[in-house]
Design a protein around this motif. Sequence first.
Motif, PDB file in Angstrom:
ATOM      1  N   GLU A   1       0.830  -1.202   0.000  1.00 49.84           N
ATOM      2  CA  GLU A   1       0.000   0.000   0.000  1.00 49.84           C
ATOM      3  C   GLU A   1       0.864   1.251   0.000  1.00 49.84           C
ATOM      4  N   HIS A   2       1.960   1.213   0.731  1.00 52.04           N
ATOM      5  CA  HIS A   2       2.879   2.361   0.752  1.00 52.04           C
ATOM      6  C   HIS A   2       3.425   2.632  -0.647  1.00 52.04           C
ATOM      7  N   THR A   3       3.864   1.579  -1.339  1.00 45.34           N
ATOM      8  CA  THR A   3       4.377   1.737  -2.699  1.00 45.34           C
ATOM      9  C   THR A   3       3.301   2.277  -3.631  1.00 45.34           C
ATOM     10  N   ILE A   4       2.103   1.728  -3.531  1.00 45.32           N
ATOM     11  CA  ILE A   4       1.004   2.152  -4.397  1.00 45.32           C
ATOM     12  C   ILE A   4       0.685   3.628  -4.203  1.00 45.32           C
ATOM     13  N   MET A   5       0.605   4.070  -2.960  1.00 41.91           N
ATOM     14  CA  MET A   5       0.251   5.467  -2.684  1.00 41.91           C
ATOM     15  C   MET A   5       1.409   6.408  -2.948  1.00 41.91           C
ATOM     16  N   GLN A   6       2.595   6.057  -2.538  1.00 41.24           N
ATOM     17  CA  GLN A   6       3.748   6.940  -2.724  1.00 41.24           C
ATOM     18  C   GLN A   6       4.018   7.219  -4.191  1.00 41.24           C
ATOM     19  N   HIS A   7       3.819   6.214  -5.031  1.00 41.70           N
ATOM     20  CA  HIS A   7       4.155   6.360  -6.448  1.00 41.70           C
ATOM     21  C   HIS A   7       2.922   6.574  -7.335  1.00 41.70           C
ATOM     22  N   GLY A   8       1.769   6.782  -6.722  1.00 43.42           N
ATOM     23  CA  GLY A   8       0.573   7.093  -7.501  1.00 43.42           C
ATOM     24  C   GLY A   8       0.163   6.002  -8.457  1.00 43.42           C
ATOM     25  N   ILE A   9       0.343   4.748  -8.060  1.00 43.61           N
ATOM     26  CA  ILE A   9       0.088   3.644  -8.985  1.00 43.61           C
ATOM     27  C   ILE A   9      -1.387   3.548  -9.357  1.00 43.61           C
ATOM     28  N   ARG A  10      -2.276   3.842  -8.419  1.00 50.73           N
ATOM     29  CA  ARG A  10      -3.705   3.770  -8.768  1.00 50.73           C
ATOM     30  C   ARG A  10      -4.047   4.752  -9.895  1.00 50.73           C
ATOM     31  N   SER A  11      -3.361   5.884  -9.925  1.00 51.26           N
ATOM     32  CA  SER A  11      -3.634   6.878 -10.977  1.00 51.26           C
ATOM     33  C   SER A  11      -3.131   6.420 -12.338  1.00 51.26           C
ATOM     34  N   LEU A  12      -2.227   5.454 -12.365  1.00 51.72           N
ATOM     35  CA  LEU A  12      -1.708   4.938 -13.632  1.00 51.72           C
ATOM     36  C   LEU A  12      -2.588   3.854 -14.223  1.00 51.72           C
ATOM     37  N   LEU A  13      -3.428   3.264 -13.387  1.00 44.40           N
ATOM     38  CA  LEU A  13      -4.245   2.137 -13.836  1.00 44.40           C
ATOM     39  C   LEU A  13      -5.566   2.612 -14.424  1.00 44.40           C
ATOM     40  N   PRO A  14      -6.152   1.848 -15.321  1.00 45.97           N
ATOM     41  CA  PRO A  14      -7.496   2.169 -15.809  1.00 45.97           C
ATOM     42  C   PRO A  14      -8.484   2.204 -14.642  1.00 45.97           C
ATOM     43  N   GLU A  15      -9.491   3.046 -14.732  1.00 48.58           N
ATOM     44  CA  GLU A  15     -10.461   3.183 -13.644  1.00 48.58           C
ATOM     45  C   GLU A  15     -11.141   1.865 -13.310  1.00 48.58           C
ATOM     46  N   GLU A  16     -11.290   0.999 -14.306  1.00 49.92           N
ATOM     47  CA  GLU A  16     -11.993  -0.259 -14.073  1.00 49.92           C
ATOM     48  C   GLU A  16     -11.139  -1.289 -13.326  1.00 49.92           C
ATOM     49  N   VAL A  17      -9.843  -1.009 -13.178  1.00 48.43           N
ATOM     50  CA  VAL A  17      -8.959  -1.890 -12.414  1.00 48.43           C
ATOM     51  C   VAL A  17      -8.805  -1.307 -11.011  1.00 48.43           C
ATOM     52  N   GLU A  18      -9.477  -1.928 -10.055  1.00 49.92           N
ATOM     53  CA  GLU A  18      -9.478  -1.423  -8.681  1.00 49.92           C
ATOM     54  C   GLU A  18      -8.548  -2.280  -7.824  1.00 49.92           C
ATOM     55  N   VAL A  19      -7.631  -1.615  -7.134  1.00 51.77           N
ATOM     56  CA  VAL A  19      -6.726  -2.296  -6.210  1.00 51.77           C
ATOM     57  C   VAL A  19      -7.047  -1.823  -4.800  1.00 51.77           C
ATOM     58  N   VAL A  20      -7.477  -2.745  -3.946  1.00 51.57           N
ATOM     59  CA  VAL A  20      -7.886  -2.395  -2.588  1.00 51.57           C
ATOM     60  C   VAL A  20      -6.926  -3.013  -1.585  1.00 51.57           C
ATOM     61  N   ALA A  21      -6.827  -2.355  -0.439  1.00 56.18           N
ATOM     62  CA  ALA A  21      -5.967  -2.848   0.641  1.00 56.18           C
ATOM     63  C   ALA A  21      -6.770  -3.727   1.583  1.00 56.18           C
ATOM     64  N   GLY A  22      -6.188  -4.854   1.955  1.00 54.50           N
ATOM     65  CA  GLY A  22      -6.808  -5.742   2.931  1.00 54.50           C
ATOM     66  C   GLY A  22      -6.077  -5.691   4.265  1.00 54.50           C
ATOM     67  N   PRO A  23      -6.160  -6.763   5.053  1.00 54.34           N
ATOM     68  CA  PRO A  23      -5.555  -6.773   6.390  1.00 54.34           C
ATOM     69  C   PRO A  23      -4.060  -7.035   6.344  1.00 54.34           C
ATOM     70  N   GLY A  24      -3.314  -6.063   5.809  1.00 59.75           N
ATOM     71  CA  GLY A  24      -1.888  -6.260   5.592  1.00 59.75           C
ATOM     72  C   GLY A  24      -0.981  -5.589   6.593  1.00 59.75           C
ATOM     73  N   CYS A  25      -1.545  -4.924   7.588  1.00 65.62           N
ATOM     74  CA  CYS A  25      -0.736  -4.253   8.611  1.00 65.62           C
ATOM     75  C   CYS A  25      -0.809  -5.062   9.901  1.00 65.62           C
ATOM     76  N   PRO A  26       0.284  -5.690  10.332  1.00 70.48           N
ATOM     77  CA  PRO A  26       0.223  -6.550  11.512  1.00 70.48           C
ATOM     78  C   PRO A  26      -0.105  -5.802  12.796  1.00 70.48           C
ATOM     79  N   VAL A  27       0.275  -4.533  12.863  1.00 71.96           N
ATOM     80  CA  VAL A  27      -0.051  -3.716  14.035  1.00 71.96           C
ATOM     81  C   VAL A  27      -1.550  -3.438  14.073  1.00 71.96           C
ATOM     82  N   CYS A  28      -2.105  -3.064  12.931  1.00 72.93           N
ATOM     83  CA  CYS A  28      -3.526  -2.713  12.850  1.00 72.93           C
ATOM     84  C   CYS A  28      -4.425  -3.898  13.184  1.00 72.93           C
ATOM     85  N   CYS A  29      -3.972  -5.109  12.868  1.00 71.15           N
ATOM     86  CA  CYS A  29      -4.819  -6.294  13.016  1.00 71.15           C
ATOM     87  C   CYS A  29      -4.927  -6.786  14.453  1.00 71.15           C
TER      88      CYS A  29
END
Length: 348
Positions: A29-57
């Motif tokens: 998620e850090h890489t995706i947000m820092q480098h604006g990867i969602r903005s490079l993808l077509p709108e129909e390709v959605e990348v969502v974050a799941g339970p990937g933070c061990p502290v948060c979980c």
Amino acid sequence: MKDLSREIVSRINKISRPVKIMHVCGSHEHTIMQHGIRSLLPEEVEVVAGPGCPVCCVPAREIDECVELARQGVTITTFGDMLRVPGSYGSLADAKAEGADVRIVYGVNNAVEIAKNLDREVVFMAAGFETTAPTTASAILSDPPENFSVLSCHRLIPPALKFLIESGEVNLDGLIEPGHVSTIIGTRPYIPFSRDYGIPQVIAGFNPIDVLLAVYMILRQIRNGEAKVENEYRRVVREEGNVKAQEVMREVFFVTSREWRGFPEIPDSVYEIKDEFSDFNAREKFDIELGDVVECPTGCICGAVLRGVARPEDCSLFRSECTPTNPVGACMVSREGTCNIAYRYSSF
């Protein structure tokens, strides 16, 4: 690098279709947000974050256990990210402000050294996925002092993924699997998700090219009518994983069921310490009595964010009451938390 990125994005666009892809890694998620990867993808390709933070979980109940021990006079050692994670009625930082002995360590070995030099009980709050669990197991096997024990908050990624898939709350078309976890467990634990549920998967590294390639490889599988586990991160991840680390974990831990933050009890999803090492299990060693557990503060939607059904921007507290300097929910505390990352890199 730019030319390669453009080429991958071009290939993504050529085979794009409406899909929802979930990753389960704070570093992704850090890489995706820092480098604006969602903005490079077509709108129909959605990348969502799941339970990937061990502290948060780590759920409120386990924070409450540590806070209770701290208030009993036990020295609590843990990673810095854990201090401000909210429990039902406060955090470890609150307990420390009240005078409890709560110390930040860089790893379990630091906690063992503290125990050797103190004449009182020391508990290490062991948070993390399969990535950090081997170090906890190794410390327990290394003949630590009698005044040292562990409160295991270690969690396993594959059972959480199975729970998410079977819940039907998120209709997933693909999974980007975490590189760090996969270095330990290898590629095999993911096979049932492709075999039994028809979900394409790619284990990915952490730079922008890795993530873009993972998206492309998932789209390519979908185009070809395939569902399998591909390993984009071959430079680090092996099919069998780290066999020695797996052996150490099997020796010390057994797998049991427990809730995660934002989730009900997930079957076979946590590591607990075996009976033969109960002298080093804080839950066995101390009398921990808890009151009612309050999972999330009023208005906080961390649970939904961790399940991939909401983004931080959907929360009414985001950027107003809830900030990295004043985190209301767990997802704003850690630098791997989805809300913390969104706060730092989103454009509003």
